[in-house]
Design an enzyme around this catalytic site. Structure first.
Site, PDB file in Angstrom:
ATOM      1  NE  ARG A  33     -14.279  24.171  13.148  1.00  0.00           N
ATOM      2  CZ  ARG A  33     -14.171  24.481  11.861  1.00  0.00           C
ATOM      3  NH1 ARG A  33     -13.316  25.430  11.487  1.00  0.00           N
ATOM      4  NH2 ARG A  33     -14.902  23.877  10.957  1.00  0.00           N
ATOM      5  CG  HIS A  79     -13.987  15.827  14.940  1.00  0.00           C
ATOM      6  ND1 HIS A  79     -14.880  16.728  15.465  1.00  0.00           N
ATOM      7  CD2 HIS A  79     -12.864  16.535  14.671  1.00  0.00           C
ATOM      8  CE1 HIS A  79     -14.326  17.921  15.535  1.00  0.00           C
ATOM      9  NE2 HIS A  79     -13.099  17.835  15.045  1.00  0.00           N
ATOM     10  CE1 TYR A 123       7.490   5.537  15.010  1.00  0.00           C
ATOM     11  CE2 TYR A 123       7.286   7.902  14.720  1.00  0.00           C
ATOM     12  CZ  TYR A 123       7.704   6.677  14.263  1.00  0.00           C
ATOM     13  OH  TYR A 123       8.334   6.577  13.043  1.00  0.00           O
TER      14      TYR A 123
END
Length: 742
Positions: A33, A79, A123
């Site tokens: 991570r 993931h 978007y």
């Protein structure tokens, strides 16, 4: 089997269970991570993003795809974490003010340097950049290892081939369990130049590498103000602190006025918060040299700073802003990464470059072997085709007459099963003469390539030459033009402007008044000793200090610590003032020994009530910390009793037992702090007073309004730590030399 396990409970100490589980969590955070891999400079989430986009064929020549599609693929295949964290990582890789060399090209609203967030992922659209292509180069050629994904349905690369030096070029930041990483971005052309130098000079020092890689190159530009020694120490050890500043220019206006225009701000500083910070300090009147701030930014940053008056010095104005605002920040360098063996450790510049170069060497060897295997397979088939052209009629006869032509062909022409199968799958039009020429040409070309690859794998020098060629290709592609031009200016260490504090405050004469109960205030002008002063009931004057509003006042406390007060920050007026303990961390049982303005170039003799002391430089008698700084180390029951100028060649010390001793000043050591040495020996008693004087001029003390000097001191001369003798007749009963204390 299930019945044997079902219902089984195994007791374990809670400490063992907690430590095992916490260790597993810590390792997961560190390895999967927070820390980047030194070989490709990527954390797992970034690596999975780029690989998923590669699978979606989102190369720079293709169209854009919705970020929601990319995030969905990454989350579903590789993931298994929240979509918001994946999208945030994607956005950061696309922001030109966050990534020095963006790996993702975004279309839509991806946020701005003001701190505004990107639009929702439904978007926005994205695709890979050319830099990401270099990171992926060779991914389908067995260049790196793959491992199963979390659900075992797919496979993902352990590390990318990494032809681009991403770790140093884009930097990294992350917080793991018990460790963190903070690597600044650098100029890719300079990183490549340093890497080439290291290949050609394996024993090169960090100092030599820094001639090529000059320092960080932040995407937001700015100015790095550190000396070469600081940079060398940071890059040698992998840890350090680098000071960065905004870049500014002075623009002339009408009628002799001028403004400061800030065009670049430090890395990771949000412009909107910076403006808010400056505006708040203006409102609190903590920036008296600044009149106003305006944001005239459009595509590029333009912050306009108006001075309070045209007479203000521009350098002084910016120095005050650098000291008080985020126009100057410190970047904490901590190059903590996973090395080639996936072990977390802090690495210096040379070690990081070596790790990347070793990875490039391994990738080159693996890609070469992969290509050799492919060439061998193709040459085997081409050899079979050539057999057909040499024995075309017999091959056709066997195919037409035999029920099982494969084994017959293999036996008749000593072919392998692969060759026989390829011959049987040939199309009739491939039997043209022209096709035979093309096959012979391909065979010749592949044979030459095979020979070259075999020579490459057999010669380490040729392999490193090939790696240098690849690095130079990256340098030419990304180290030139607008993208490759250095943005951060490297300057020498900026001098600390000591007079900034004076410039921020109007200089005027004041008198600092301290009462015995610890109330402090300042009044305008220099008051006379007999001036009428008012205090709280039961309180009276303890100290009267004449100074200026720009002075920094030293306070000595009986606890052995020294504190510094800014005269400009003391409460003004004729009121009671403010409790001294609200300005500094002084306990109720500790008192104030002295309030004065020390001579930074002078020296002072300090002593405890037990008669121990030493000489301290005047520059040490200050502390920027609210908690102060320890000068005199005291034992239980002792107090700081004296601090006098060390001007002279002898010391006179008298105890409460009325014994006077005179000895040479050279017997007292000079040190910045400590417990000191014995000045006078007491059986029953303590230090009453101490004075440094010149023996040839005699010892002077004050008695009432008069002074008396004793020129003959042979009777009291001795060495340090003796008891001494009764003082001369006429010595004050108070046991004090009197006179000016400092």
């Amino acid at each position: 089997m299930l019945d044997e396990v079902s219902g089984h409970i195994e007791d374990a100490p809670l400490s063992n269970a907690l430590s095992e589980r916490y260790l597993a969590y810590a390792l997961s955070t560190i390895m999967s991570r927070s820390l980047p891999d030194a070989r490709d400079g990527l954390k797992p989430v970034h690596r999975r993003l780029i690989y998923a986009m590669h699978q979606l064929k989102l190369d720079p020549r293709s169209g854009f795809k919705k970020c929601a599609r990319v995030v969905g693929d990454v989350m579903g295949k590789f993931h298994p974490h929240g979509d918001s964290s994946i999208y945030e990582a994607l956005v950061r890789l696309a922001q030109e003010f966050s990534s020095r060399f963006p790996l993702i090209e975004g279309q839509g609203n991806f946020g701005n340097i003001d701190g505004d967030n990107a639009a929702a992922m439904r978007y926005t659209e994205s695709r890979l950049t050319g830099i990401a292509e270099f990171l992926l180069r060779g991914i389908d050629e067995n260049a790196v290892d793959f491992r199963p994904t979390y659900d075992g349905e797919e496979s993902e690369p352990v590390v990318l081939p990494g032809a681009f030096p991403n770790l140093l070029a884009n930097g990294a930041a992350g917080i793991a369990v018990g460790m963190a990483t903070s690597i600044p971005p650098h100029n890719a052309g300079e990183v490549c130049a340093a890497a080439v130098h290291l290949v050609q000079n394996p024993e090169a020092s960090t100092q030599e590498l820094l001639k090529h890689l000059r320092g960080p190159d932040f995407p937001t530009g700015g100015e790095l103000v550190e000396d070469e020694a600081t940079l060398l120490a940071a890059y040698e050890s992998g840890r350090g602190s680098l000071r960065t500043r905004a870049r500014w220019t002075k623009e002339a206006q009408k009628n002799g006025t001028w403004v400061i225009v800030v065009t670049e701000i430090p890395y990771q500083v949000q412009k909107s918060r910076l403006i808010e910070q400056v505006a708040l300090l203006l409102q609190e009147k903590k920036l008296p040299l600044l009149g106003d701030i305006r944001d005239e930014s459009a595509e590029h940053i333009r912050l306009v700073l108006e001075p309070k008056a045209r007479t203000v010095d521009a350098e002084m104005l910016m120095a005050s802003l650098f000291r008080a605002t985020a126009l100057e920040t410190r970047f904490a360098l901590n190059m903590n990464v996973l090395d080639g063996g996936r072990t977390p450790r802090v690495m210096g510049l040379k070690a990081l470059l070596r790790c990347w170069l070793d990875h490039r060497h391994e990738v080159l060897v693996r890609r070469s072997n992969h290509r050799l295997e492919a060439i061998a397979r193709r040459l085997e088939i081409l050899d079979g085709y050539l057999v057909v052209y040499l024995n075309l009629d017999e091959v056709i006869r066997i195919i037409r007459s035999e029920d099982q032509p494969r084994p017959v062909l293999m036996k008749a022409f000593s072919l392998s099963e692969t060759q026989a199968e390829a011959i049987l799958n040939m199309r009739l039009r491939a039997l043209r003469r022209l096709e035979e020429q093309e096959i012979r040409g391909e065979h010749k070309k592949l044979s030459a390539e095979q020979k070259g690859l075999q020579a490459l794998l057999g010669d380490a020098g040729k392999r490193w030459d090939k790696i240098v060629t690849e690095i130079n290709e990256v340098r030419e592609t990304f180290g030139a033009g607008a993208l490759g031009a250095r943005r951060t200016k490297i300057s020498a260490a900026a001098p600390v402007v000591e007079i900034v504090a004076e410039a921020l405050v109007e200089r005027e004469a004041i008198t600092v008044i301290l009462s015995q109960k610890g109330w402090i205030r300042a009044q305008k002008g220099h008051l006379a000793d007999d001036a009428e002063l008012k205090f709280k009931e039961g309180d009276r004057l303890d100290c009267l200090l004449r100074c200026e509003s720009t002075d920094r006042i030293t306070l000595l406390a009986t606890n052995g610590r020294v504190y510094t007060l800014k005269a400009s920050e003391l409460p003004r007026g004729r009121g009671d003032g403010q409790a001294i303990r609200l300005l500094i961390d002084l306990a109720n049982e500790d008192g104030v020994l002295r309030l004065f303005l020390p001579d930074a170039n002078g020296k002072y003799l300090v002593a405890s009530s037990a008669g121990r002391g030493f000489v301290v430089p005047g520059a040490e008698l200050s502390s920027e910390r609210r908690a102060g700084k320890t000068i005199l180390a005291l034992r239980p029951g002792e107090e700081w009793a004296a601090c006098v100028p060390a001007k002279g060649d002898h010391v006179a010390v008298i105890g409460s037992n009325r014994k006077l001793l005179v000895f040479p000043l050279v017997e007292v050591p000079e040190m910045p702090k400590g417990a000191g040495v014995a000045l006078q020996k007491y059986k029953d008693g303590s230090l009453s007073d101490v004075k440094v004087f010149t023996l040839a001029e005699g010892l002077t003390w004050r008695l009432g309004d008069k002074t008396r000097t004793e020129p003959k001191l042979t009777e009291w001369l001795g060495v340090r730590a003796q008891v001494g003798r009764m003082p001369p007749n006429g010595f004050p009963k108070s046991g004090k030399f009197g006179g000016e204390a400092g």
